[in-house]
Every structure is written in structure tokens, then in C-alpha cells.
Design a protein around this motif. Sequence first.
Motif, mmCIF file in Angstrom:
data_model
loop_
_atom_site.group_PDB
_atom_site.id
_atom_site.type_symbol
_atom_site.label_atom_id
_atom_site.label_comp_id
_atom_site.label_asym_id
_atom_site.label_seq_id
_atom_site.Cartn_x
_atom_site.Cartn_y
_atom_site.Cartn_z
ATOM 1 N N VAL A 115 0.827 -1.211 0.000
ATOM 2 C CA VAL A 115 0.000 0.000 0.000
ATOM 3 C C VAL A 115 0.859 1.259 0.000
ATOM 4 O O VAL A 115 0.348 2.352 -0.227
ATOM 5 N N HIS A 116 2.125 1.113 0.277
ATOM 6 C CA HIS A 116 2.992 2.291 0.326
ATOM 7 C C HIS A 116 3.223 2.832 -1.084
ATOM 8 O O HIS A 116 3.336 2.072 -2.032
ATOM 9 N N GLN A 117 3.294 4.147 -1.183
ATOM 10 C CA GLN A 117 3.361 4.775 -2.500
ATOM 11 C C GLN A 117 4.483 5.807 -2.569
ATOM 12 O O GLN A 117 4.244 6.964 -2.920
ATOM 13 N N PRO A 174 0.097 2.914 -5.119
ATOM 14 C CA PRO A 174 0.243 1.661 -4.370
ATOM 15 C C PRO A 174 0.427 0.448 -5.281
ATOM 16 O O PRO A 174 0.154 0.512 -6.480
ATOM 17 N N ILE A 234 1.589 6.231 2.778
ATOM 18 C CA ILE A 234 0.387 5.438 2.490
ATOM 19 C C ILE A 234 -0.644 6.324 1.790
ATOM 20 O O ILE A 234 -0.668 7.539 1.963
ATOM 21 N N PRO A 235 -1.489 5.702 0.985
ATOM 22 C CA PRO A 235 -2.534 6.478 0.302
ATOM 23 C C PRO A 235 -3.591 6.943 1.302
ATOM 24 O O PRO A 235 -3.742 6.359 2.377
ATOM 25 N N GLY A 236 -4.316 7.966 0.902
ATOM 26 C CA GLY A 236 -5.379 8.471 1.757
ATOM 27 C C GLY A 236 -6.368 7.393 2.167
ATOM 28 O O GLY A 236 -6.771 7.317 3.327
ATOM 29 N N TRP A 237 -6.722 6.525 1.236
ATOM 30 C CA TRP A 237 -7.742 5.514 1.569
ATOM 31 C C TRP A 237 -7.244 4.533 2.616
ATOM 32 O O TRP A 237 -8.019 4.008 3.404
ATOM 33 N N GLU A 238 -5.939 4.283 2.620
ATOM 34 C CA GLU A 238 -5.411 3.367 3.635
ATOM 35 C C GLU A 238 -5.430 4.036 5.009
ATOM 36 O O GLU A 238 -5.744 3.400 6.018
#
Lengths: 478, 478
Positions: free
Chosen positions: A421-423, A468, B337-341
Motif C-alpha cells: 500500500v505504500h506509494q 500503491p 500510504i494512500p489516503g484511503w489506507e
Amino acid sequence: MNGQTSSDRIERWGLYEVWLTGAEDGNPFLDVRLSAQFKHKHRVVEAEGFYDGDGRYCIRFSPDALGAWSYVTRSDCSALDGKTGAFTCVEPSPANHGPVAVCNTYHFAYADGTPHFPVGSTCYAWTHQGDDLEKQTLATLGHAPFNKLRMCVFPKHYVYNRNEPPCHPFARAKAGGWDFSRFNPRFFQHLEQRVGDLCQLGIEADIILFHPYDRWGYSTMPAEADDRYLRYVVARLAAYRNVWWSMANEYDLMASKSMSDWDRFFRIVRESDPYQHLCSIHNCRRFYDHRKPWVSHCSVQRSDLSRAREWREEYGKPVVVDECQYEGDIEQGFGNIPGWELVHRFWLGTIAGCYVGHGETYRHPEDILWWAKGGVLHGESPSRIAFLRRILEEGPPEGIEPISRWAGGREGEYYLFYFGVHQPSIWTFDLPPSARYRLEVIDTWAMTIAPVEGTFGGRFQVALPGKPYLAVRIRKAG
Amino acid sequence: MNGQTSSDRIERWGLYEVWLTGAEDGNPFLDVRLSAQFKHKHRVVEAEGFYDGDGRYCIRFSPDALGAWSYVTRSDCSALDGKTGAFTCVEPSPANHGPVAVCNTYHFAYADGTPHFPVGSTCYAWTHQGDDLEKQTLATLGHAPFNKLRMCVFPKHYVYNRNEPPCHPFARAKAGGWDFSRFNPRFFQHLEQRVGDLCQLGIEADIILFHPYDRWGYSTMPAEADDRYLRYVVARLAAYRNVWWSMANEYDLMASKSMSDWDRFFRIVRESDPYQHLCSIHNCRRFYDHRKPWVSHCSVQRSDLSRAREWREEYGKPVVVDECQYEGDIEQGFGNIPGWELVHRFWLGTIAGCYVGHGETYRHPEDILWWAKGGVLHGESPSRIAFLRRILEEGPPEGIEPISRWAGGREGEYYLFYFGVHQPSIWTFDLPPSARYRLEVIDTWAMTIAPVEGTFGGRFQVALPGKPYLAVRIRKAG
């Protein structure tokens, strides 16, 4: 099922059968002992025979060495005793790499040395669905990315699994119920046919010997019936090179079995199986102690793949996360994750040096859910799993070792980073300065592989797309 | 800073100041003791004073009871000793609910009984960025969903944080470096102004007293300097009702401090603070033992929110997961991490009866990352966090208790189911049969709330959209 011995030329890791005719009266399943000693040069391998009904007896054998083999049978039934024969073991056909065994501590290879990267799926009850659906399942598997299939011997009673199987493993008792002392050969002939079908497709059959989803009493047989059943299954199936033994699915849900039962089952299978096929046991909550010597690899049910490396280190054996929840939309938590989450878990397990399994549980108007009955696949994960399998097969043949939180591979040679999930939109790599490497940015969901221009070594930064589920593959240049 | 006492009418939980003039020579920070006893009816509360430079001394006090208060000062400096005064504590203004304290074991409330559901963010070094950026940060906070902000007293030296702060907390030593025995009042006046600005916005200031990101020596001061610093900060800031004390950020990365140092810091703050503000300590890897009596709540850094309930149960105190990784795209795993995570983790923590904090770390051409410097927000999570905050505020005022793996709420009264990555297309609810309930399907990302037609009770099934990140809110009908 030719009623006589196989051809006198049999390929290495092929299936050789000695058919004999003997006693039909009494209960041959209980009364008759039959085995054969197969001899190659100075080595003797003993294989148990089995009664196949109608006075027909069989001993199956899978030779692992080229050249001349001979055999002699042993039985307490004189009609079956002292039969001899011979055959020649020849080179295997191209698709036959032999049985899979553990290799490099945490990995697998076929007997001919070809690496095996397990990419499994699950169709627990697919052999109990009748020919039409079973053939559809085989057709699906012919185009699916899976090289291993978890499947139960016994029929399954569970949510979405209320249909009666066409055939049962035991004869009916006169008093009602089942006579656990009399097997139903037709049931096992059918099972063998399906195991053989999978073998034709290059798929390992991960055969689940016990499971708790039962309304017929197969999960609560007395100990002597359990043990006889195990010996019978092993006698019938062990010579199929694509067999793996799984003592149970969710062994810890079977309240009627104690830990010493499970230990005994392992020992019986290990003692009976001349080929020492892979042997595992699948948990629901509590792991079996996979350190025990009869366990070849850890068959794990867990959803948190970020811990996969721990299990590897704890047990010192290959870890196959056979169940990490399934792609689907059913109510049960084990079967309602999206395809992208399952693919994510595959990748997490992969860079941890482990292997991950698939299953699919989308609701269906006729309750045909892949995870139990087979049929066709509906999900989004299989194509991405095929993509990952390709990556694995293009990777180090020795398998991927965990290197860091973010990467697995082979130090200095090959790195597979996976960011989950890391971006990060930038990444600093730290590779050996003495070599040059090529990088590729992999979108694990879009299934794209984009080379990064140039070659790299030592410490350097690379811009990444900042989204991600990306991976970066690093291979030595030139 | 009016050089005299405040008005003689002060609102409850407001800030009352006694200003005095005294010795300027020597080192007043070391040489002068000053405090005042504030008396209300038969109760006396003692507050420490502090030296503010230029011969100016101050004692701050925040009255917690309505009516007449009087005070008398005490000092070893005769010019400051025995000063008396009186004021009347009047009803608070509408936005003033008093300081926050623990309520219902795992939750929080303001002193007037209004529930406080912490929805925090993080701007570690925002008060060290100069007026322009600090005002922009305040403007952003004025429209952001956050009611708590984690912020460091000391300036920060770290990746993306290389700029020199406009002002330092200590005077420069003649020999170079800092004179830890002489505070820089201007630095603290500025800090107080910002704490007051947050108070105006209804935002709790979670003040981080120590941190390891340091190039100036503030993380490695001698023990007597640490202790004096703590007493000085508490004397200056404790009367601000929106103050929370955080002993440290990532205390376990501060190699020069031992566990007994941390215990002592807690005790000093607890002894010095007349208001017993909330007191916590934030970890990197290893949790401090939050069972210790001086810890009001667990300030947690962890990314696996599915374990939030464990921490609650282990420590028996409110759990605020102040850091569960930040929305962003930097290289460091804590900030990409993305916002949704992040929103997902907020919801996981919420149904576990815990509270979760926000931070944002998108790369910026001038290194202005919200998590450290403030500025403006770029991410997708704040609007969804605002949505969740609304859900919380519409929920049970006593706070959400964990009920099951999937739900939190108040048994029989209110349920908040959250399915996370799971995407069931049907769900069986099991509610008390004696009552009727209304259901709403919440898309936590799309921020929609769709009522389910009808009222329900007992055991029943509801079709769901079969997509991830859905919640279901259940409230008693009528």
C-alpha cells in the motif's frame, strides 16, 4: 485398471501397476495383506497393495531410477503371493519432472531439479460434483495460473455445500450409516482419475485427508478406521507423482482428534508412502508444531502476510500460506476480500520468501463457488497471479529469500522490491557497488513492467510513480 | 503580557495572569522561586510562576470553579512575595468546554461533560516556521477536521527539516552553544501564542516535550536542565486549557534517556501541573508501560490497527493511535500510504474503541510537509476524516466500545459495523429482538450514508453493495 501389469516400459516417475486376482469373500479390505518389493540394482522399495473390489487387487509403484526393475509380491493370500515381474524405467516425457520435494530449505523443486514455485488454488470438494462440473473445472484449470490444487478426499458439508456427493468412500452398512471397514473402490477410482487429470495439467494435487465439514461421520471415525483409511489412500495414490499429503484442513476444528492422533496420522502416512511425498497440515487458528520431523512444509492459514517471514524463521521450513482469505463476496470473513487485496497478499508472501494460495468465493445462483466446487473463475486476481507466477519463474531458480522489509531475492544477484500500500514517489536503493543492475518498475495490478533507463550500482535514487501496489525488479545487467 | 494582573472577571477554565516585577540581575531562572496559592472557598491550588525576562515575572492560573477566588504569592525574592489579589470566575464562553480528561475509562470528555472524540493531526515543527507559514497553518486548521494537534516544543532536525528555526528556547552561551540555565522568553511567548491560537480554534495542543530529531543538543541535556525545562514549560503552559502533555515523540529512540528518566519526567510534570492535564508518551518501536499511574492514555505508534483493541485491553486506558503512518509519498515507510489506507486505519481504530491520528507527508518543492511544518493539506484523507468525525459526534456520547471483530458501539443501543477490505454482498445481523433498529449503509470513502428501508430487530440479513470500505450504522428506531 487393465486387470494386468502395465507395459514393460514405464517412464521415470510414471505409474506402474501390478494387477492380481484373489479372494473376494469375507472382507478383503480387512483380511488380505498385500505388498510388493520393487528392486533396482541393490535397492528394494516396498509398496503396499490395495483391494479394488470384485476380487481385483493392485499394487502401484512409481520408479524413481532409470533401468531395470523387478518385483515380487507378498501376501497372506496364496493367490496373490510370490508373483514376480520386471519392467524397464525409461526417460520421462518432457512434461514429467517427477514429484516435488523441499529444496534449499525454504523452497521446492521437482525430482529432476526443475524449480517448483507453488501457486496454488483451492477446490475442496470439486471431485464430488459430477462429471459435467468436474470437466468444467479441469477446463478452467487448463487456462488458470495454478500449479497446485487443495482438494479433500471426503465430501464436504458446509455453507454453500449442501449437495449430496454422487459417491461415498465407504460401503453402506446393513444397519444404516457407513461400514468404515469396507471402502467403495468406485469412489477412489474416481478420485484417482481426477488426480491423474491434474497430473496431465501439471498441477500438484494437495490431498486433504481429513476435514471437519462433515455430516456423514467421516470426521469422527474410530481410530482404527482412520488408520486403515490412511493406509488405503496412500496405497492407492502415493504412486501418482503429483500427490502432496495434507493431513487436514483446519485440523484444530476437529474436536474429536487429539494432537497425538495428528502425530500418528503423520507417522502412518510417512511410514506407508514409499516416495515421501510432501506432508503438511492446515490450521484454522492454532498452528500445528511444524517443527515436528514429519512435516515437510508449513501449510498456513493466516491473513496477515506481513508476518510470513516470522513463520519461515520459526519453523525453518518452506511456508505455503494456503489460505489467506479468498477473493469473493460471501458473508464469511474468510471469503470476501477483493482481488487486489488477495494479489497484495501474494506479493507480500513472495518477497518474504514464502508461497501463497488462491481461492475464490463469489456468491453464485447455484452455489457453485470455486473454492469448494470448482467451475469457472469470476475474479480479478487470477490474471494477476499468473503475472506474478511469470515473475517467479523468471526469477532465481533457487527461490526468493527475504532480504528486507521491502525486498526479497538473492543478495547481489536479484531483488524484488514490493511496496504494497505504500506509494513512495522516490526510492533510494543500496546495491553492491561492484556490479551493474537493470531496474524495472512493475505495476502488480496493471501487470506492466517498465524498464528504468540505464544501469545502476551502489547507492542511488529512482523516481517511482507514487501509487500503491508497485514492485521493482532488479537484475544484474549483462 | 499586560505587565499586571488580568481583568478581575475571568471565565471558568480561562487564563488568569499575575504579573510582577522583580530581580533582573544574576540568573532569575535559577535564583528566584515564585508561586501563588489560589483560593476558592476552602480549596487552595498552588501554581508555579516563571521569569519572562526583563525583570518581569508571571504566575498563570486557570480557575475550574465559579465564584470568588483570591491569591497570595510566595517567593524568596521579597519584591515578589506576599502579593495578593482577587478575581471572580464567571461562566465560560460558549466554545469553552474546559480541559479534556479521561472519561468512561477508554474515552475523553471536556471538563463541562461535553464528549471529546480526539481526531488529531501532526505538525511537529509548525511553530518554528515563521509567521507567514504559521498563519497559513492556522488558516488550514480552521477548516480542517482536527481537534488535536501534536507539536514539539523543541525545533526539529530531520529529513525535510533542515531549516534553522527563527528562535531558540535557550540563550546562547558565551562559550558557544546554548546556556541551558537561561531560557529564551521570546521563544516561549511565541509558543504560547500558538497554543492560544489553537485554543481559539477549539484544537487541543498535544505538546511534545522531548524528541530525538535534534542537532542542537536539546535531546541530550543534562538531567538538571531537563527537569528545569519541564518545570518552566509547565509553569508557562499548564493554565492553557487545551494543553496535553506528551513526554516525547519516539521516546525509545532517545538513547541518552533511561526508563527512569522518563518516569521522572512524568512525575515532574504531574507534580508541577495543577490541572493534571492528559499525559502520554509516544513510542517508535517499544511501548512504554502505559499501566504506570502517571500515564493518562496510550499514545501509540503502530500501523496495524487491527490490534488496537489489544492495547486497550492491555493497558485499561484510552488508546490514541497518534501515528499509524501518514498519507503521503515520501520514501520513508511511515509517510507514504494512500489516503484511503489512512482512512481505513481510522475506521479500524474507531470500531475498536480507540482514536486515530492523521499526518500528511507529500513531497513538496520547498519541503513544506504538513506533518512537520504545516502549511496546506494536499491529501484525500482529511475530508473522509471529517466525515468520520461527524459519525463519531452523532454517535454515543460515552464513546464507542468494541463489540466484535466487525463492530463497535454500545450493545443494544448503537452499532457501527466496519468491513474494511472485506466486501460481503450480504450480512447477517443479530440484534436484540426486543427493540427495533434503523440501518444505514455508509461508504467511508465516497462519504455517503444510505438508509436501508424498514426497521429491524433480532436476526436478519441485509444485502450490501459488495465493495470494500463500507460501514453500517445501526441506531434504535424512534
